[in-house]
Design an enzyme around this catalytic site. Structure first.
Site, PDB file in Angstrom:
ATOM      1  N   HIS A  25       4.176  11.130  -3.297  1.00 61.25           N
ATOM      2  CA  HIS A  25       4.109  11.416  -4.930  1.00 61.25           C
ATOM      3  C   HIS A  25       4.714  13.032  -4.744  1.00 61.25           C
ATOM      4  O   HIS A  25       5.366  13.343  -5.704  1.00 61.25           O
ATOM      5  CB  HIS A  25       3.189  11.187  -5.677  1.00 61.25           C
ATOM      6  CG  HIS A  25       2.995   9.658  -5.969  1.00 61.25           C
ATOM      7  ND1 HIS A  25       2.716   9.449  -7.200  1.00 61.25           N
ATOM      8  CD2 HIS A  25       3.463   8.419  -5.338  1.00 61.25           C
ATOM      9  CE1 HIS A  25       2.712   7.956  -7.344  1.00 61.25           C
ATOM     10  NE2 HIS A  25       3.271   7.456  -6.083  1.00 61.25           N
TER      11      HIS A  25
ATOM     12  N   HIS B  56       1.948   0.379   1.994  1.00 63.11           N
ATOM     13  CA  HIS B  56       1.205  -0.121   1.147  1.00 63.11           C
ATOM     14  C   HIS B  56       0.514  -1.350   1.975  1.00 63.11           C
ATOM     15  O   HIS B  56      -0.536  -2.165   1.517  1.00 63.11           O
ATOM     16  CB  HIS B  56       2.123  -1.131  -0.065  1.00 63.11           C
ATOM     17  CG  HIS B  56       2.462  -0.119  -1.017  1.00 63.11           C
ATOM     18  ND1 HIS B  56       3.309  -0.451  -2.174  1.00 63.11           N
ATOM     19  CD2 HIS B  56       2.266   1.291  -1.217  1.00 63.11           C
ATOM     20  CE1 HIS B  56       3.500   0.640  -2.941  1.00 63.11           C
ATOM     21  NE2 HIS B  56       2.751   1.717  -2.375  1.00 63.11           N
ATOM     22  N   THR B  57       0.455  -1.446   3.225  1.00 60.66           N
ATOM     23  CA  THR B  57      -0.534  -2.165   4.064  1.00 60.66           C
ATOM     24  C   THR B  57      -1.814  -1.504   3.993  1.00 60.66           C
ATOM     25  O   THR B  57      -2.794  -2.079   4.465  1.00 60.66           O
ATOM     26  CB  THR B  57       0.130  -2.020   5.534  1.00 60.66           C
ATOM     27  OG1 THR B  57      -0.642  -3.007   6.478  1.00 60.66           O
ATOM     28  CG2 THR B  57       0.017  -0.653   6.244  1.00 60.66           C
TER      29      THR B  57
END
Length: 325
Positions: A66, A189-190
């Site tokens: 981000h 996102h694992t």
């Protein structure tokens, strides 16, 4: 022996990739003489955080992502002030700020005014992957400077939880990252969790159909509904990689194949032929030229880490990460 050979090959490839990697003024070993223990200090802080609050360091990868997507990798996301980046909806649920701040505190004692918060975040993101069992240790090019601007209004182009694949590809391309980078970095996102409010719309009234998103595995739907009841607590957190949420591996892609992606933007990657091709190759499916996820994830992290960076005399080296000097 085959496993050992594979591990050796991965490490060798990564060393070849990253020791020669130069970004826009960044380089591996930037602090060799000015603050030689920087990586050891950051790693110790991240490891301590993992021991006290398991799973939280995984948020550092997302925070780094981000940060880099808004005005480059300049630690602007760490500024704690009214209308700063971290007050914007896409960032308000991020976790791990205290880890970066703790590392900065120690580094200001060790070598004051030398190490940027942007570099601390980049190193800490790498270390959070290592703690989760990722064998892909990569050298992090450093030399970033901290930004002087942090505005919530600049976060509008962050990739979103319900972005179509075309929108995701466009947003990555705007940062000089390609479709393989998109799929590889989505593989982070694992690790970690998501708040119910970011995906519960898929469970009950998807696109005003009064029913669930048809791409969700019907046998998985009751599990998600149990964790995120209709009208329930939107801040309740749910693991993104069911069955393997604390291990850095390829199970995230296997879950997409089974219709068990939690975020819509993730599941859409499997529904699109272009992005699915990369996911299938990361899984090593028969008939495809395989890609080693750990290696390609490391490559993509290095590329993303050099997006629009400030170096040299640009920006500043903050005394504390949460405020401009």
């Amino acid at each position: 022996m085959k496993v050992l050979s594979l591990l050796f090959l991965v490490v060798l490839v990564l060393a070849t990739i990253t020791t020669s990697t130069l970004g826009q003024g960044t380089r591996v070993g930037f602090y060799t003489t000015s603050c030689p223990r920087v990586e050891a200090i950051v790693q110790a802080v991240v490891q301590s955080a993992e021991q006290s609050t398991p799973g939280v360091p995984a948020g550092l990868v997302r925070m780094f992502f981000h940060d880099c997507f808004v005005n480059g990798c300049d630690a602007s996301i760490l500024i704690n002030a009214p209308n700063s980046e971290n007050t914007a909806p896409p960032n308000s649920l991020l976790r791990g700020y205290e880890i970066v701040n703790a590392a900065k505190t120690q580094l200001e004692i060790e070598c004051p005014g030398v190490v940027s918060c942007a570099d601390i975040l980049a190193i800490a993101a790498r270390d959070s992957v290592l703690l989760a069992g990722g064998i892909a240790r990569w050298n992090v090019p450093t030399g970033r400077r901290d930004g002087l601007v942090s505005r919530d209004t600049d976060t509008t182009n962050l990739p979103g939880f319900n972005d179509t694949v075309d929108v995701q590809i466009r947003k990555f391309a705007e940062k000089g990252l390609n479709t393989q980078d998109l799929v590889a970095l989505s593989g982070s996102h694992t690790l970690g969790t998501s708040a119910c409010q970011l995906f519960s719309y898929r469970l009950y009234n998807y696109n005003n159909t009064n029913g669930p998103d048809p791409s969700i595995d019907p046998s998985f739907l009751p599990t998600l509904r149990d964790q995120c009841p209709n009208g329930g607590d939107g801040l309740r957190r749910v693991v993104l990689d069911t069955g393997s949420q604390n291990t850095f591996d390829t199970s995230y892609f296997a879950n997409l194949r089974s219709g068990r992606g939690v975020l819509e933007s993730d599941q859409l990657l499997w529904g699109n032929p272009t992005t699915r091709n990369f996911a299938e190759r990361f899984l090593g499916l028969p008939g495809l030229v395989g890609l080693t996820f750990n290696v390609e994830f490391a490559r993509s992290m290095v590329r993303m880490g050099n997006v629009e960076v400030l170096t040299g005399t640009q920006g500043e080296i903050r005394r504390v990460c949460s405020a401009f000097n």
